[in-house]
Design a protein around this motif. Structure first.
Motif, short mmCIF file in Angstrom:
data_model
loop_
_atom_site.label_atom_id
_atom_site.label_comp_id
_atom_site.label_asym_id
_atom_site.label_seq_id
_atom_site.Cartn_x
_atom_site.Cartn_y
_atom_site.Cartn_z
N ARG A 67 74.09 41.89 38.91
CA ARG A 67 73.68 41.81 37.50
C ARG A 67 74.66 42.64 36.66
O ARG A 67 75.64 43.16 37.16
CB ARG A 67 72.25 42.34 37.35
N SER A 68 74.30 42.81 35.38
CA SER A 68 75.27 43.45 34.48
C SER A 68 75.49 44.94 34.77
O SER A 68 76.41 45.54 34.24
CB SER A 68 74.84 43.27 33.02
N ASP A 69 74.65 45.53 35.64
CA ASP A 69 74.95 46.91 36.05
C ASP A 69 75.76 46.93 37.35
O ASP A 69 75.91 47.98 37.97
CB ASP A 69 73.69 47.76 36.17
N TYR A 70 76.28 45.77 37.75
CA TYR A 70 77.14 45.59 38.93
C TYR A 70 76.39 45.72 40.26
O TYR A 70 77.01 45.78 41.32
CB TYR A 70 78.34 46.55 38.91
N ASN A 71 75.09 45.78 40.21
CA ASN A 71 74.29 45.94 41.43
C ASN A 71 73.51 44.66 41.75
O ASN A 71 73.31 43.81 40.90
CB ASN A 71 73.31 47.11 41.27
N MET A 72 73.06 44.58 43.01
CA MET A 72 72.36 43.39 43.51
C MET A 72 71.24 42.93 42.59
O MET A 72 70.43 43.73 42.14
CB MET A 72 71.80 43.71 44.90
N ASP A 73 71.20 41.62 42.38
CA ASP A 73 70.12 41.00 41.62
C ASP A 73 68.95 40.76 42.60
O ASP A 73 69.08 39.97 43.53
CB ASP A 73 70.65 39.66 41.06
N PRO A 74 67.82 41.44 42.42
CA PRO A 74 66.70 41.30 43.36
C PRO A 74 66.22 39.85 43.49
O PRO A 74 65.81 39.43 44.57
CB PRO A 74 65.61 42.20 42.78
N ASP A 75 66.27 39.07 42.39
CA ASP A 75 65.84 37.67 42.48
C ASP A 75 66.78 36.87 43.38
O ASP A 75 66.34 36.04 44.18
CB ASP A 75 65.80 37.02 41.09
N ALA A 76 68.08 37.15 43.24
CA ALA A 76 69.06 36.46 44.09
C ALA A 76 68.86 36.83 45.56
O ALA A 76 68.98 35.99 46.46
CB ALA A 76 70.48 36.82 43.64
N PHE A 77 68.52 38.08 45.80
CA PHE A 77 68.21 38.53 47.17
C PHE A 77 67.04 37.73 47.72
O PHE A 77 67.12 37.15 48.82
CB PHE A 77 67.93 40.05 47.15
N GLU A 78 65.97 37.64 46.94
CA GLU A 78 64.77 36.95 47.45
C GLU A 78 65.06 35.48 47.73
O GLU A 78 64.64 34.93 48.74
CB GLU A 78 63.61 37.11 46.46
N LYS A 79 65.84 34.85 46.83
CA LYS A 79 66.16 33.42 47.02
C LYS A 79 66.99 33.17 48.27
O LYS A 79 66.94 32.09 48.85
CB LYS A 79 66.94 32.91 45.80
N ALA A 80 67.76 34.16 48.68
CA ALA A 80 68.68 33.96 49.81
C ALA A 80 68.02 34.19 51.17
O ALA A 80 68.64 33.95 52.21
CB ALA A 80 69.89 34.90 49.65
N ILE A 81 66.76 34.62 51.16
CA ILE A 81 66.09 34.95 52.44
C ILE A 81 65.81 33.66 53.24
O ILE A 81 65.35 32.66 52.69
CB ILE A 81 64.77 35.71 52.17
N THR A 82 66.10 33.71 54.53
CA THR A 82 65.78 32.61 55.44
C THR A 82 65.06 33.21 56.66
O THR A 82 65.01 34.45 56.78
CB THR A 82 67.06 31.88 55.96
N PRO A 83 64.60 32.39 57.58
CA PRO A 83 63.95 32.96 58.79
C PRO A 83 64.92 33.83 59.61
O PRO A 83 64.49 34.62 60.44
CB PRO A 83 63.51 31.72 59.58
N ARG A 84 66.22 33.66 59.38
CA ARG A 84 67.19 34.44 60.17
C ARG A 84 67.56 35.78 59.51
O ARG A 84 68.27 36.58 60.09
CB ARG A 84 68.48 33.63 60.37
N THR A 85 67.05 36.02 58.29
CA THR A 85 67.42 37.26 57.59
C THR A 85 66.81 38.46 58.29
O THR A 85 65.58 38.56 58.44
CB THR A 85 66.93 37.23 56.12
N LYS A 86 67.66 39.38 58.71
CA LYS A 86 67.17 40.56 59.44
C LYS A 86 67.26 41.82 58.59
O LYS A 86 66.49 42.75 58.77
CB LYS A 86 68.03 40.71 60.70
N ALA A 87 68.24 41.87 57.70
CA ALA A 87 68.43 43.09 56.89
C ALA A 87 69.04 42.74 55.55
O ALA A 87 69.61 41.66 55.36
CB ALA A 87 69.35 44.06 57.64
N VAL A 88 68.92 43.70 54.62
CA VAL A 88 69.57 43.59 53.32
C VAL A 88 70.33 44.90 53.09
O VAL A 88 69.85 45.97 53.45
CB VAL A 88 68.55 43.33 52.18
N ILE A 89 71.56 44.77 52.56
CA ILE A 89 72.32 45.98 52.19
C ILE A 89 72.53 45.98 50.68
O ILE A 89 73.50 45.39 50.18
CB ILE A 89 73.69 46.05 52.91
N PRO A 90 71.65 46.65 49.94
CA PRO A 90 71.95 46.85 48.51
C PRO A 90 73.06 47.90 48.40
O PRO A 90 73.03 48.91 49.10
CB PRO A 90 70.63 47.38 47.94
N VAL A 91 74.03 47.63 47.53
CA VAL A 91 75.16 48.55 47.35
C VAL A 91 74.96 49.26 46.01
O VAL A 91 74.95 48.61 44.96
CB VAL A 91 76.50 47.78 47.34
N HIS A 92 74.80 50.57 46.03
CA HIS A 92 74.61 51.33 44.78
C HIS A 92 76.00 51.63 44.21
O HIS A 92 76.60 52.65 44.52
CB HIS A 92 73.90 52.65 45.05
#
Ligand SMILES: Cc1ncc(COP(=O)(O)O)c(C=O)c1O
Length: 381
Positions: free
Chosen positions: A108-133
């Motif tokens: 997003r405009s603060d250069y950090n992960m968009d939580p909505d985009a994270f949620e949309k990308a989840i599949t049954p194979r998703t094991k982890a998320v790395i938000p980058v601060h």
């Protein structure tokens, strides 16, 4: 080339802390304390306390902190790990080396992960998320944590750029399974060379990182538990980082007042977008002060000619490097960010005069190129 305004000033940084650093250095060497000694334990204890967690494990880079945290979270072949493309290669490489597939999502405009985009990308194979601060600003962690918890996904923070930064009263490194820090010399807590740490409240994650950094060996028993790595934080480096950590809040306060000065002096430069500054429960530590302009490359060249050193974090999204063999996830906002961002001189040694010169040079550049139109996106205070 020597700059009127350097991006950082390691010589001045050392001069200010010289007596304490020299003492730590000679004390450690004269005791012969080179590997896994009290200085490392002291630094780990202070870091854990600073971040508000039970454990900190010193390793030789944020890359290894990320890799070990992924392994500790059980990430391996067949898994997907969601992160952003607007980051350093190490974030993505750690996922690849853990045997998993990186899934890159929009910022997003603060250069950090968009939580909505994270949620949309989840599949049954998703094991982890790395938000980058990024740049010393924590991601919107309450939403990211809630989404991850709903789907049973491990959260591993890439906090390489965010020591001391907070969201809603919690510090970077205290969210999720593990926080991963870098003490590379350009970082706000910079050591002698490479360095990093894993922070966690989970004793198993701490134990695994402790074993993996020393080729899988339990130093108490001599037993080997994993095929590990040679990735320990050196004792001398830890001793010096410990000195600096005691001063870290002063460094942060200086970065924040420097950022405030940039923010105020750049207020009338309509051709740029300034970064977010606090608000909504954020406490930003300004690892970088990043502005955006559609004339980034020309501005950077002009600033160089005028003796002002800048950096670009990062000019291209990770998928655009053929050697990394990443599919194009089609993230237009990330692409525009990579084209337009420029990091201004920023460190605990940046002076008021440095900021004034930098702002003057930026102002002069746009005065010469006054046909430029302002960016569509507005700036938020
Ligand atoms: C966002 C981010 N992640 C990871 C890293 C990797 O850190 P290190 O160089 O300590 O491995 C960096 C370093 O620049 C970084 O900025």
């Amino acid at each position: 080339m020597s700059y009127r305004v350097p991006f950082i000033d390691p010589k001045e940084h050392y001069r200010k802390l010289k007596s304490e650093i020299d003492f730590a250095f000679t004390d450690t060497l004269s005791k012969g304390d080179l590997v896994l000694r009290q200085q490392l334990r002291d630094f780990e204890a202070r870091l854990a306390d600073y971040c508000g967690v039970k454990y900190a494990v010193g390793v030789n880079s944020c890359y290894h902190a990320l890799h070990f945290s992924l392994l500790a979270a059980g990430v391996g072949p067949g898994h997907e790990v969601i992160t952003v493309a607007h980051t350093f290669a190490a974030t993505v490489s750690a996922i690849v080396h853990a045997g998993a597939k990186p899934v890159l999502v929009e910022v997003r405009s603060d250069y950090n992960m968009d939580p909505d985009a994270f949620e949309k990308a989840i599949t049954p194979r998703t094991k982890a998320v790395i938000p980058v601060h990024l740049n010393g600003r924590v991601c919107e962690m309450d939403r990211i944590e809630a989404i991850a918890a709903k789907h049973g996904i491990a959260v591993i923070e890439d906090a390489a750029q965010a020591l001391g930064a907070q969201h809603k009263g919690r510090r970077a490194g205290s969210f999720g399974v593990a926080g991963c820090f870098s003490f590379y010399p350009f970082k706000s807590l910079g050591g002698l060379g490479d360095g990093g740490a894993v922070t966690t409240n989970d004793p198993e994650v701490a134990r695994m990182a402790t074993l993996l950094r020393f080729n899988g060996e339990d130093r108490q028993t001599g037993d080997f538990h994993y095929h590990g790595y040679t990735a320990l934080l050196d004792n001398v480096n830890a001793a010096i980082l410990d000195v600096k950590l005691k001063h870290f809040d002063e460094f942060v306060a200086h970065r924040r007042s420097t950022a405030r000065l940039y923010h105020d002096l750049l207020r009338d430069v309509k051709e740029i977008e300034r970064p977010h500054f606090d608000g909504d429960g954020y406490f930003d530590t300004f690892q970088n002060y990043v502005i955006r302009t559609s004339q980034r490359d020309q501005l950077r060249q002009y600033m160089k000619e005028q003796g002002v050193e800048t950096l670009v974090h990062w000019a291209k999204p990770m998928w655009s490097y053929p050697g990394l063999k990443l599919p194009d996830p089609k993230l237009p906002y990330t692409e525009s960010v990579c084209r337009e961002v420029i990091s201004l001189p920023m460190s605990a040694e940046t002076t008021t005069e440095h900021v004034q010169i930098t702002v003057q040079v930026i102002t002069d550049f746009f005065a010469r190129n006054s046909q430029e139109k302002p960016l569509a996106a507005g700036t938020r205070d």
